[in-house]
Design a protein around this motif. Structure first.
Motif, PDB file in Angstrom:
ATOM      1  N   ALA A   8       0.898  -1.331   0.042  1.00 16.13           N
ATOM      2  CA  ALA A   8      -0.098  -0.097   0.051  1.00 16.13           C
ATOM      3  C   ALA A   8       0.856   1.221  -0.180  1.00 16.13           C
ATOM      4  O   ALA A   8       2.085   1.388   0.275  1.00 16.13           O
ATOM      5  CB  ALA A   8      -0.862   0.189   1.223  1.00 16.13           C
ATOM      6  N   HIS A   9       0.342   2.224  -0.438  1.00 22.40           N
ATOM      7  CA  HIS A   9       0.787   3.618  -0.100  1.00 22.40           C
ATOM      8  C   HIS A   9       0.715   3.924   1.583  1.00 22.40           C
ATOM      9  O   HIS A   9       0.162   3.278   2.236  1.00 22.40           O
ATOM     10  CB  HIS A   9       0.008   4.727  -0.463  1.00 22.40           C
ATOM     11  CG  HIS A   9       0.656   6.133  -0.539  1.00 22.40           C
ATOM     12  ND1 HIS A   9       1.331   6.856  -1.682  1.00 22.40           N
ATOM     13  CD2 HIS A   9       0.544   7.088   0.346  1.00 22.40           C
ATOM     14  CE1 HIS A   9       1.561   7.922  -1.140  1.00 22.40           C
ATOM     15  NE2 HIS A   9       1.215   8.139  -0.044  1.00 22.40           N
ATOM     16  N   VAL A  32      -2.350  -8.477  -1.498  1.00 22.45           N
ATOM     17  CA  VAL A  32      -3.405  -7.449  -1.096  1.00 22.45           C
ATOM     18  C   VAL A  32      -3.055  -6.257  -1.080  1.00 22.45           C
ATOM     19  O   VAL A  32      -1.965  -5.767  -0.542  1.00 22.45           O
ATOM     20  CB  VAL A  32      -4.073  -8.059   0.204  1.00 22.45           C
ATOM     21  CG1 VAL A  32      -5.261  -6.773   0.721  1.00 22.45           C
ATOM     22  CG2 VAL A  32      -4.522  -9.351   0.350  1.00 22.45           C
ATOM     23  N   LEU A  33      -3.557  -5.455  -2.006  1.00 16.25           N
ATOM     24  CA  LEU A  33      -3.221  -3.982  -2.155  1.00 16.25           C
ATOM     25  C   LEU A  33      -4.176  -3.218  -1.393  1.00 16.25           C
ATOM     26  O   LEU A  33      -5.523  -3.220  -1.674  1.00 16.25           O
ATOM     27  CB  LEU A  33      -3.154  -3.650  -3.650  1.00 16.25           C
ATOM     28  CG  LEU A  33      -2.897  -2.119  -4.078  1.00 16.25           C
ATOM     29  CD1 LEU A  33      -1.440  -1.862  -3.642  1.00 16.25           C
ATOM     30  CD2 LEU A  33      -3.308  -1.831  -5.491  1.00 16.25           C
ATOM     31  N   VAL A  34      -3.864  -2.644  -0.186  1.00 16.94           N
ATOM     32  CA  VAL A  34      -4.659  -1.635   0.601  1.00 16.94           C
ATOM     33  C   VAL A  34      -4.529  -0.197   0.202  1.00 16.94           C
ATOM     34  O   VAL A  34      -3.712   0.500  -0.234  1.00 16.94           O
ATOM     35  CB  VAL A  34      -4.203  -1.630   1.955  1.00 16.94           C
ATOM     36  CG1 VAL A  34      -4.919  -1.059   2.786  1.00 16.94           C
ATOM     37  CG2 VAL A  34      -3.826  -3.201   2.324  1.00 16.94           C
ATOM     38  N   GLN A  81       1.917   5.842  -4.689  1.00 14.23           N
ATOM     39  CA  GLN A  81       2.394   4.513  -4.433  1.00 14.23           C
ATOM     40  C   GLN A  81       1.708   3.594  -4.882  1.00 14.23           C
ATOM     41  O   GLN A  81       1.805   2.533  -5.327  1.00 14.23           O
ATOM     42  CB  GLN A  81       3.198   4.231  -3.092  1.00 14.23           C
ATOM     43  CG  GLN A  81       3.901   3.162  -2.681  1.00 14.23           C
ATOM     44  CD  GLN A  81       5.226   3.437  -3.372  1.00 14.23           C
ATOM     45  OE1 GLN A  81       5.557   4.340  -3.968  1.00 14.23           O
ATOM     46  NE2 GLN A  81       6.183   2.756  -2.767  1.00 14.23           N
ATOM     47  N   THR A  82       0.256   3.813  -4.617  1.00 17.67           N
ATOM     48  CA  THR A  82      -0.759   2.768  -5.003  1.00 17.67           C
ATOM     49  C   THR A  82      -0.689   2.422  -6.648  1.00 17.67           C
ATOM     50  O   THR A  82      -0.783   1.390  -7.017  1.00 17.67           O
ATOM     51  CB  THR A  82      -2.110   3.480  -4.730  1.00 17.67           C
ATOM     52  OG1 THR A  82      -2.187   3.997  -3.658  1.00 17.67           O
ATOM     53  CG2 THR A  82      -3.288   2.314  -5.154  1.00 17.67           C
ATOM     54  N   MET A  90       0.335  -1.377  -8.050  1.00 19.49           N
ATOM     55  CA  MET A  90      -0.593  -1.821  -9.155  1.00 19.49           C
ATOM     56  C   MET A  90      -0.136  -2.013 -10.335  1.00 19.49           C
ATOM     57  O   MET A  90      -0.091  -3.240 -10.872  1.00 19.49           O
ATOM     58  CB  MET A  90      -1.855  -1.044  -9.023  1.00 19.49           C
ATOM     59  CG  MET A  90      -2.941  -2.093  -9.808  1.00 19.49           C
ATOM     60  SD  MET A  90      -3.147  -3.815  -9.063  1.00 19.49           S
ATOM     61  CE  MET A  90      -5.019  -3.646  -8.984  1.00 19.49           C
ATOM     62  N   ARG A  91       0.415  -1.085 -10.999  1.00 18.56           N
ATOM     63  CA  ARG A  91       1.331  -1.359 -12.300  1.00 18.56           C
ATOM     64  C   ARG A  91       2.260  -2.472 -12.328  1.00 18.56           C
ATOM     65  O   ARG A  91       2.388  -3.141 -13.148  1.00 18.56           O
ATOM     66  CB  ARG A  91       1.876  -0.318 -12.602  1.00 18.56           C
ATOM     67  CG  ARG A  91       2.624   0.118 -14.094  1.00 18.56           C
ATOM     68  CD  ARG A  91       3.084   1.124 -14.337  1.00 18.56           C
ATOM     69  NE  ARG A  91       2.318   2.424 -14.353  1.00 18.56           N
ATOM     70  CZ  ARG A  91       2.503   3.621 -13.665  1.00 18.56           C
ATOM     71  NH1 ARG A  91       3.577   3.446 -12.831  1.00 18.56           N
ATOM     72  NH2 ARG A  91       1.687   4.394 -13.494  1.00 18.56           N
TER      73      ARG A  91
END
Length: 680
Positions: free
Chosen positions: A10-11, A96-98, A108-109, A113-114
């Motif tokens: 996550a960011h 898991v991307l928060v 940063q998200t 994800m990219r």
């Protein structure tokens, strides 16, 4: 039992560590949920992490989920510590991307994800902080689809969001809007579903057909289910855990196969010993094993495993063996480094760069002269744990330069050196790291015992430019048997070391160096005497001669200095556009035409030199009345225009033959011109 190596990414401040605590609590591993604010979390173990409330080092904790053992890796969210995330990516089975429901998609998200999509890592999204004032799930979902990927599937709805009573309600198969949205996203990735959808006249397909398709497409990282809730209150976390169990594929591996594991972290134990964190991909690692180590595709010696521990039920416990799929802490591997392969070399698992390199540098010095040696030792240990943070030593001036991702990282290094090593340090102002790229082709050669060559070696090198991002390639146009392997190895290692400082003192990137000539004086001795190195070539001859030849080839080829350039996205009030555009022009930023971002707001995107980012951040609150939102990320390197920046060299300059040989004489005592018979 299957295992799942799961990354939480996550960011910064999106709630990764809080979510880790809540998942451990839901699994029954801990009795109370730790708090980031109180410094009581299970994964933030460093004193500095607890004091600052941020994750600095990746940490592993394990818990059971159904029939799967989940090894959960909590990673840093601050972009200054992206190197920790870099190393973790290679050992993940899923992620898991928060994302915060308040702040939404942050810089940063987007970067994370990219990268996850490029690496095809199956990823669920958890929209956190539904209980916070300003939370808006619909707005966040729209931003996910617009700025990350359209292939997201909401799995829960929000109730009473923005209040402490916020709840996440999972959608059911009976919800027609849910199945319609699910059908639309899945059919975009599956021709069979698309045909069935068309035959149905656009109605949603039966959930019994959609559910296995959702699991399959999630496993292929083609779609990304989105859950929502609050890690602090626990809302929605049970649904997320169910999604992890049902949708993310576990890893079984073959415990009977030849051993192969990846080292993704190295820490120091209580006695100062190295402890390697190894994801075992195949085979079984056992205490007293002597597995070979491989580094950068080549053998790197052997280690002897003296102890093992595996992660289970929230802690790590001693073990006699570790099977495929698990993560272990390993003692006894000696000089092991991050990125090493333990056991058989797997060509498909070769390390690769996922994120941009550091673009900043600072010189660090001990405040007290008596601490200079301790500082060298301490920085060496920090670099050992973080190989993307390079050290440049200048023995003549007694300086060490450290490459960085940002100013926060500098603060952490300073606090770590003081707290863990008792060394108080000062930093010079941070400067931007440039690179040099070869502009043409150049060649040079020095022959054994000719034209003032003081070394018993023949080395010829040609330098050619290579495509951006391709790195440095070392090749041979001479027969492999024309030199002993140790001499070829000495040339190759010295080429890479010499390219650390090009014609202007910067790292030379993206080129091909080819050996065009080679020769040596064979092992000789006087009659009835032992080996005489004054008559015979040694690896030292090749290490000392190669910089002279390479510097001459670089001069002939020419290099051009390039600066790092960041992509930027600036969301600002429409009435601030007139003030912002001239400021961007002064900072050499190149914005594209503004686009609408909602009522009364515009979005500017473009490129800006990395050296100007901090100046823009300082000016932005005034230019936009505090309402501008800036996101930046490394984009590329571009040729420098105007005055060419020069970096002060460390060590003698091989481009100055007299200075270089004089320095070698001082260091070695003498550099004689040897004229022994024989050679090649």
């Amino acid at each position: 039992m299957a295992s799942l190596n799961l990354g939480i990414l996550a960011h910064v401040d999106a709630g990764k560590t809080s979510l880790t605590e809540r998942l451990l609590y839901e699994a029954g591993v801990i009795d109370t949920v730790g708090s980031v604010d109180r410094g009581t979390t299970r994964t933030d173990t460093l004193a500095l992490e607890r004091r600052r409330g941020i994750t600095i080092k990746a940490a592993v904790v394990s818990f059971p989920l159904g029939g799967t053992t989940v090894n959960l890796v909590d990673t840093p969210g601050h972009p200054d510590f992206i190197a920790e995330v870099e190393r973790v990516l290679g050992v993940l089975d899923g992620a898991v991307l928060v994302v915060s429901a308040v702040e939404g998609v942050q810089p940063q998200t987007t970067v994370l994800m990219r990268t996850l999509r490029r690496l095809r890592i199956p990823t669920l999204v958890f929209v956190n902080k539904l209980d916070r004032s300003g939370a808006d799930l619909d707005r966040t979902l729209a931003a996910l689809a617009d700025r990350l990927t359209p292939d997201v599937v909401p799995m829960t709805a929000a109730r009473r969001q923005g209040t402490p009573q916020a709840a996440a309600v999972p959608y059911t198969p009976e919800d027609a809007a849910f199945t319609a949205r699910l059908t639309e996203v899945l059919a975009g990735q599956d021709d069979g579903l698309l045909a069935a959808w068309a035959e149905s006249g656009g109605a949603g397909l039966p959930y019994g057909r959609l559910r296995p398709a959702l699991a399959a497409q999630t496993a292929r990282a083609a779609v990304h289910p989105v859950y929502a809730g609050s890690a602090v209150t626990g809302a929605g976390v049970a649904a997320l855990a169910d999604g992890i169990a049902r949708l993310l594929p576990g890893a079984y591996g073959d415990p009977g196969a030849p051993l192969s594991g990846t080292v993704f972290a190295v820490r120091r134990g209580a006695a100062g010993e190295r402890v390697a964190y190894v994801r075992v991909g195949a085979g079984t690692l056992r205490v007293r094993d002597r597995p070979p180590l491989h580094r950068d595709g080549a053998a790197a010696g052997k280690g002897r495993v003296t102890a093992l521990s595996v992660f289970a039920d929230g802690t790590d416990t001693p073990a006699a063996s570790v099977p495929a799929g698990r993560i272990a802490r390993v003692w006894g591997l000696g000089e092991v480094r991050i990125g090493d392969t333990v056991g058989a070399l797997d060509p498909a698992a070769a390390p690769s760069r996922h994120f941009a390199p550091p673009t900043l540098e600072t010189v660090v010095a001990a405040r007290r002269t008596a601490d200079r040696a301790a500082l060298h030792t301490a920085l060496g240990r920090l670099a050992e744990q973080d190989p993307l943070i390079g050290l440049r030593r200048d023995e003549d001036r007694g300086e060490i330069a450290v490459s960085l991702y940002g100013e926060v990282q500098k603060e952490v290094i300073q606090a770590t050196l003081a707290g863990e090593y008792g060394v108080d340090v000062v930093f010079e102002p941070t400067t931007t790291l440039h690179i040099e790229r070869v502009t043409g082709s150049g060649a040079a050669v020095e022959f054994n015992k000719k034209d003032g060559n003081p070394f018993l070696a023949t080395v010829g090198l040609r330098v050619d430019p290579a495509p951006p991002g391709s790195g440095v390639a070392f090749r041979r146009e001479v027969e492999l048997g024309s030199l002993p392997h140790a001499f070829f190895a000495a040339v190759e290692e010295t080429v890479h070391a010499t390219l650390a400082q090009g014609l202007y003192g910067w790292q030379v990137a993206d080129c091909t160096v080819t050996v065009t000539h080679s020769g040596y004086s064979a092992r000789q001795s006087h009659a009835h005497a032992v080996f005489d190195k004054s008559m015979s070539s040694t690896s030292g001859d090749f290490r000392n001669l190669t910089p002279l030849v390479l510097a001459a080839a670089l001069r002939q080829a020419g290099t051009r200095v390039h600066e790092p350039v960041h992509r930027f996205r600036l969301d600002l009030p429409a009435d601030a556009l007139g003030a912002v555009l001239p400021a961007l022009a002064k900072l050499r930023a190149l914005p594209r035409g503004p686009g609408a971002a909602g009522p009364g707001r515009h979005v500017l995107e473009g490129a800006i030199p990395a050296a100007a980012v901090h100046a823009l951040e300082r000016q932005l609150p005034t230019l936009t009345s505090g309402e501008g939102v800036l996101e930046t990320a490394f984009g590329h390197y571009a040729p420098v225009t105007g005055t060419i920046p020069v970096r002060r060299r460390t060590g003698p300059d091989p481009g100055d033959r007299r200075e270089y040989l004089t320095a070698l004489r001082r260091r070695l005592g003498s550099v004689p011109h040897r004229t022994a018979a024989g050679g090649a």
